[in-house]
Design an enzyme around this catalytic site. Structure first.
Site, PDB file in Angstrom:
ATOM      1  N   LYS A 122       3.143   2.948  18.655  1.00  0.00           N
ATOM      2  CA  LYS A 122       3.343   3.186  17.234  1.00  0.00           C
ATOM      3  C   LYS A 122       2.978   4.639  16.959  1.00  0.00           C
ATOM      4  O   LYS A 122       1.826   5.036  17.122  1.00  0.00           O
ATOM      5  CB  LYS A 122       2.468   2.220  16.422  1.00  0.00           C
TER       6      LYS A 122
ATOM      7  N   LYS B  62       2.256  -1.743   0.635  1.00  0.00           N
ATOM      8  CA  LYS B  62       2.050  -3.069   1.223  1.00  0.00           C
ATOM      9  C   LYS B  62       0.893  -3.773   0.513  1.00  0.00           C
ATOM     10  O   LYS B  62      -0.155  -3.176   0.268  1.00  0.00           O
ATOM     11  CB  LYS B  62       1.777  -2.947   2.717  1.00  0.00           C
TER      12      LYS B  62
ATOM     13  N   GLU C 203      13.132   3.711   9.418  1.00  0.00           N
ATOM     14  CA  GLU C 203      12.051   3.789  10.408  1.00  0.00           C
ATOM     15  C   GLU C 203      12.260   2.789  11.542  1.00  0.00           C
ATOM     16  O   GLU C 203      13.077   1.869  11.450  1.00  0.00           O
ATOM     17  CB  GLU C 203      10.697   3.538   9.742  1.00  0.00           C
TER      18      GLU C 203
ATOM     19  N   ASP D 181     -10.410   4.120   6.161  1.00  0.00           N
ATOM     20  CA  ASP D 181      -9.096   3.801   6.711  1.00  0.00           C
ATOM     21  C   ASP D 181      -8.015   4.103   5.671  1.00  0.00           C
ATOM     22  O   ASP D 181      -7.783   3.332   4.744  1.00  0.00           O
ATOM     23  CB  ASP D 181      -9.046   2.327   7.125  1.00  0.00           C
TER      24      ASP D 181
ATOM     25  N   VAL E 233       6.127   5.422   8.739  1.00  0.00           N
ATOM     26  CA  VAL E 233       6.655   6.147   7.585  1.00  0.00           C
ATOM     27  C   VAL E 233       6.412   7.646   7.750  1.00  0.00           C
ATOM     28  O   VAL E 233       7.323   8.465   7.563  1.00  0.00           O
ATOM     29  CB  VAL E 233       6.017   5.625   6.274  1.00  0.00           C
TER      30      VAL E 233
ATOM     31  N   SER F  91      -3.973   5.567   5.406  1.00  0.00           N
ATOM     32  CA  SER F  91      -2.761   5.829   6.175  1.00  0.00           C
ATOM     33  C   SER F  91      -2.345   7.290   6.091  1.00  0.00           C
ATOM     34  O   SER F  91      -2.416   7.923   5.028  1.00  0.00           O
ATOM     35  CB  SER F  91      -1.619   4.948   5.656  1.00  0.00           C
ATOM     36  N   ALA F  92      -1.858   7.812   7.211  1.00  0.00           N
ATOM     37  CA  ALA F  92      -1.316   9.175   7.241  1.00  0.00           C
ATOM     38  C   ALA F  92      -0.044   9.299   6.408  1.00  0.00           C
ATOM     39  O   ALA F  92       0.388  10.413   6.092  1.00  0.00           O
ATOM     40  CB  ALA F  92      -1.035   9.590   8.685  1.00  0.00           C
ATOM     41  N   ASP F  93       0.561   8.155   6.041  1.00  0.00           N
ATOM     42  CA  ASP F  93       1.763   8.192   5.206  1.00  0.00           C
ATOM     43  C   ASP F  93       1.508   8.967   3.916  1.00  0.00           C
ATOM     44  O   ASP F  93       2.382   9.685   3.421  1.00  0.00           O
ATOM     45  CB  ASP F  93       2.204   6.771   4.818  1.00  0.00           C
TER      46      ASP F  93
END
Length: 312
Positions: A89, A162, A27, A141, A109, A143-145
């Site tokens: 980003k 993380k 990435e 919240d 990601v 993540s789209a990951d």
């Protein structure tokens, strides 16, 4: 494929794919948003060299002047590193806007997985995946990951999620969407800077060959989505859990006070944790990415071997 008019595959990467040689996606958000300059550029080049040293071809992914790139030049990497957080980003939702504007963006990601899949790359090494953020029951919240892992056929080798995230809810979300979490030589979910956590992985596999075999079987059955391959940070570079947790709690409080959220939260939190740990977390971050590049290269090589045997 509709995406191909917008996709540039670097000659080295194209040659490897055409000749059934292993390719590892990398990435670019880690370059622009994950580390300060010049460590970001040095690390990106070092990770590419590590992939090559272990028998695979690196394909660092980004959007450059409106073009989807699978494989960057040294000049591209330098530009991303120098520009830092001025670079957009880019996650899934952002891709068409950045391409349409002819702009440059660093891929997360999720967007790295998308472009890797377009190019035919199936293994991706990164630091840690995004996930469900702490406080998500109020903020939503997430993540789209995680959604990308559920639908895009790319295996993500990482040091777990993380540690700034809510690990329990992240695992729950992955389970709900059918994404397997595999521990490489561990039954505990690594937490980025630390080798373990209070949570278990779905399956433990102890060799790259075993992991590649499961991926081969999964995709031969046309099962959608990818896989999280959680690879603990090398013990020498792991950080004390208490020290990291204390720094994370302080960083989270500061983010809330300053009203930082959305896609800006992760870069802020990682940078602040680095400051609060006296730079120790940056050194650990670099080492865990290198470690993931090594494992991804080995998995990629075995996947290629299995594909050749299936075609014979």
């Amino acid at each position: 494929m509709n995406a191909l008019p917008y996709l540039d595959i670097a000659p080295e990467v194209q040659h490897a794919l055409a000749n059934q040689q292993p390719v590892v996606a990398l990435e670019s958000t880690i370059i622009s948003h994950g580390m300060p300059y010049p460590q970001n550029v040095q690390t990106a080049l070092q990770v590419e060299a590590e992939v090559r040293a272990h028998g695979a071809v690196p394909a660092t992914i980004a959007i450059v002047n409106g073009r989807l790139k699978a494989g960057l030049s040294g000049q591209d990497i330098e530009q991303l590193g120098r520009s830092g957080r001025e670079v957009v980003k880019v996650s899934r939702r952002d891709i068409p806007f950045i391409v349409a504007a002819g702009a440059t963006g660093a891929t997360t990601v999720a967007s790295t997985m998308i472009i890797a899949a377009m190019a035919g790359i199936r293994v991706f090494a990164t630091g840690g995946i995004g996930g469900v953020h702490r406080g998500a029951p109020q903020s939503f919240d997430v993540s789209a990951d995680l959604q990308e892992l559920a639908q895009t056929p790319v295996a993500v080798v990482c040091a777990g999620a993380k540690s700034i995230l809510d690990l329990r809810l992240t695992l729950e979300y992955l389970e709900t969407h059918g994404v397997p979490v595999v521990g490489y030589q561990t039954s505990s979910l690594p937490a980025f800077f630390t080798r373990d956590s209070a949570f278990s992985v779905d399956y433990r596999l102890d060799t790259p060959e075993a992991i590649a075999h499961v991926l081969h079987v999964k995709w031969r059955m046309a099962l959608a989505g990818g896989m999280v391959i959680a690879n603990p940070i090398p013990e020498t570079y792991a950080m004390p859990r208490d020290a990291i947790e204390s720094a994370i709690e302080q960083a989270l409080q500061e983010a809330q006070t300053q009203g930082i959220g959305g896609k800006e939260s992760t870069p802020f939190l990682l940078a602040r944790v680095c400051e609060l740990t006296g730079g120790d977390s940056l050194a650990s971050n670099i080492q865990l990415v290198l470690n993931n590049a090594r494992l991804a290269s080995a998995i990629g090589a075995e996947l290629v071997r299995l594909d050749r045997n299936s075609a014979a």
